[in-house]
Motif scaffolding. Structure first.
Motif, PDB file in Angstrom:
ATOM      1  N   SER A 163       0.825  -1.209   0.000  1.00  0.00           N
ATOM      2  CA  SER A 163       0.000   0.000   0.000  1.00  0.00           C
ATOM      3  C   SER A 163       0.858   1.257   0.000  1.00  0.00           C
ATOM      4  O   SER A 163       0.406   2.313  -0.435  1.00  0.00           O
ATOM      5  CB  SER A 163      -0.937   0.008   1.207  1.00  0.00           C
ATOM      6  N   ASN A 164       2.087   1.151   0.470  1.00  0.00           N
ATOM      7  CA  ASN A 164       2.999   2.289   0.496  1.00  0.00           C
ATOM      8  C   ASN A 164       4.138   2.116  -0.496  1.00  0.00           C
ATOM      9  O   ASN A 164       5.219   2.652  -0.298  1.00  0.00           O
ATOM     10  CB  ASN A 164       3.565   2.468   1.904  1.00  0.00           C
ATOM     11  N   ASN A 165       3.895   1.400  -1.561  1.00  0.00           N
ATOM     12  CA  ASN A 165       4.946   1.094  -2.518  1.00  0.00           C
ATOM     13  C   ASN A 165       5.551   2.360  -3.111  1.00  0.00           C
ATOM     14  O   ASN A 165       6.764   2.488  -3.229  1.00  0.00           O
ATOM     15  CB  ASN A 165       4.407   0.195  -3.624  1.00  0.00           C
ATOM     16  N   ASP A 166       4.725   3.336  -3.488  1.00  0.00           N
ATOM     17  CA  ASP A 166       5.253   4.570  -4.056  1.00  0.00           C
ATOM     18  C   ASP A 166       6.069   5.348  -3.039  1.00  0.00           C
ATOM     19  O   ASP A 166       7.038   6.008  -3.388  1.00  0.00           O
ATOM     20  CB  ASP A 166       4.123   5.446  -4.589  1.00  0.00           C
ATOM     21  N   PHE A 167       5.669   5.271  -1.772  1.00  0.00           N
ATOM     22  CA  PHE A 167       6.421   5.978  -0.740  1.00  0.00           C
ATOM     23  C   PHE A 167       7.816   5.383  -0.587  1.00  0.00           C
ATOM     24  O   PHE A 167       8.798   6.106  -0.463  1.00  0.00           O
ATOM     25  CB  PHE A 167       5.677   5.914   0.590  1.00  0.00           C
ATOM     26  N   PHE A 168       7.922   4.051  -0.601  1.00  0.00           N
ATOM     27  CA  PHE A 168       9.208   3.402  -0.388  1.00  0.00           C
ATOM     28  C   PHE A 168      10.072   3.386  -1.640  1.00  0.00           C
ATOM     29  O   PHE A 168      11.279   3.551  -1.569  1.00  0.00           O
ATOM     30  CB  PHE A 168       9.015   1.971   0.113  1.00  0.00           C
ATOM     31  N   GLY A 171       9.188   4.935  -4.873  1.00  0.00           N
ATOM     32  CA  GLY A 171       8.983   5.999  -5.852  1.00  0.00           C
ATOM     33  C   GLY A 171       8.033   5.536  -6.945  1.00  0.00           C
ATOM     34  O   GLY A 171       7.605   4.386  -6.976  1.00  0.00           O
ATOM     35  N   PRO A 172       7.669   6.444  -7.853  1.00  0.00           N
ATOM     36  CA  PRO A 172       6.717   6.071  -8.903  1.00  0.00           C
ATOM     37  C   PRO A 172       7.320   5.061  -9.873  1.00  0.00           C
ATOM     38  O   PRO A 172       8.537   4.983 -10.052  1.00  0.00           O
ATOM     39  CB  PRO A 172       6.425   7.396  -9.597  1.00  0.00           C
ATOM     40  N   THR A 173       6.452   4.311 -10.503  1.00  0.00           N
ATOM     41  CA  THR A 173       6.890   3.321 -11.470  1.00  0.00           C
ATOM     42  C   THR A 173       7.327   4.019 -12.750  1.00  0.00           C
ATOM     43  O   THR A 173       6.595   4.854 -13.299  1.00  0.00           O
ATOM     44  CB  THR A 173       5.745   2.344 -11.795  1.00  0.00           C
ATOM     45  N   VAL A 174       8.499   3.690 -13.220  1.00  0.00           N
ATOM     46  CA  VAL A 174       9.012   4.253 -14.459  1.00  0.00           C
ATOM     47  C   VAL A 174       9.312   3.091 -15.395  1.00  0.00           C
ATOM     48  O   VAL A 174      10.068   2.190 -15.060  1.00  0.00           O
ATOM     49  CB  VAL A 174      10.298   5.079 -14.214  1.00  0.00           C
ATOM     50  N   VAL A 175       8.697   3.123 -16.566  1.00  0.00           N
ATOM     51  CA  VAL A 175       8.909   2.073 -17.552  1.00  0.00           C
ATOM     52  C   VAL A 175      10.035   2.517 -18.466  1.00  0.00           C
ATOM     53  O   VAL A 175       9.937   3.543 -19.146  1.00  0.00           O
ATOM     54  CB  VAL A 175       7.623   1.806 -18.365  1.00  0.00           C
ATOM     55  N   VAL A 176      11.100   1.760 -18.487  1.00  0.00           N
ATOM     56  CA  VAL A 176      12.239   2.084 -19.328  1.00  0.00           C
ATOM     57  C   VAL A 176      12.112   1.315 -20.632  1.00  0.00           C
ATOM     58  O   VAL A 176      11.958   0.101 -20.624  1.00  0.00           O
ATOM     59  CB  VAL A 176      13.563   1.732 -18.613  1.00  0.00           C
TER      60      VAL A 176
END
Length: 93
Positions: free
Chosen positions: A67-72, A74-79
């Motif tokens: 639930s706190n994945n973005d906090f730990f 950061g946002p998902t970046v697709v390379v």
């Protein structure tokens, strides 16, 4: 201001460390809870109760992390995705 920030950070670290439980304390709490449910120590049902307590605690930890994945992390970046990329705070294509 620096002194206040230092004191606040030290107090917050002390608070976090004081809320930690040792493995023995967790085990004792689990045994007390299972004993409170009426299971006899040393029985298979008591062992299953202890196992379920541990599995429940681990599931709660996983749910918290997800639930706190973005906090730990950061946002998902697709390379190398299908033409979209993240640049200077905006998604572009």
């Amino acid at each position: 201001m620096r002194i206040a920030a230092s004191i606040f950070s030290l107090l917050s670290i002390a608070f976090v460390l004081s809320s930690c439980q040792t493995a023995e304390e967790i085990r004792a709490a689990d045994e007390a809870r299972c004993g409170g449910y009426g299971f006899k120590r040393g029985s298979e049902n008591f062992a299953n109760c202890l196992m379920n307590q541990d599995l429940s605690r681990r599931a709660d930890q996983r749910a918290f992390m997800e639930s706190n994945n973005d906090f730990f992390w950061g946002p998902t970046v697709v390379v190398g995705g299908p033409g979209y990329y993240y640049h200077r705070g905006y998604w572009r294509h």
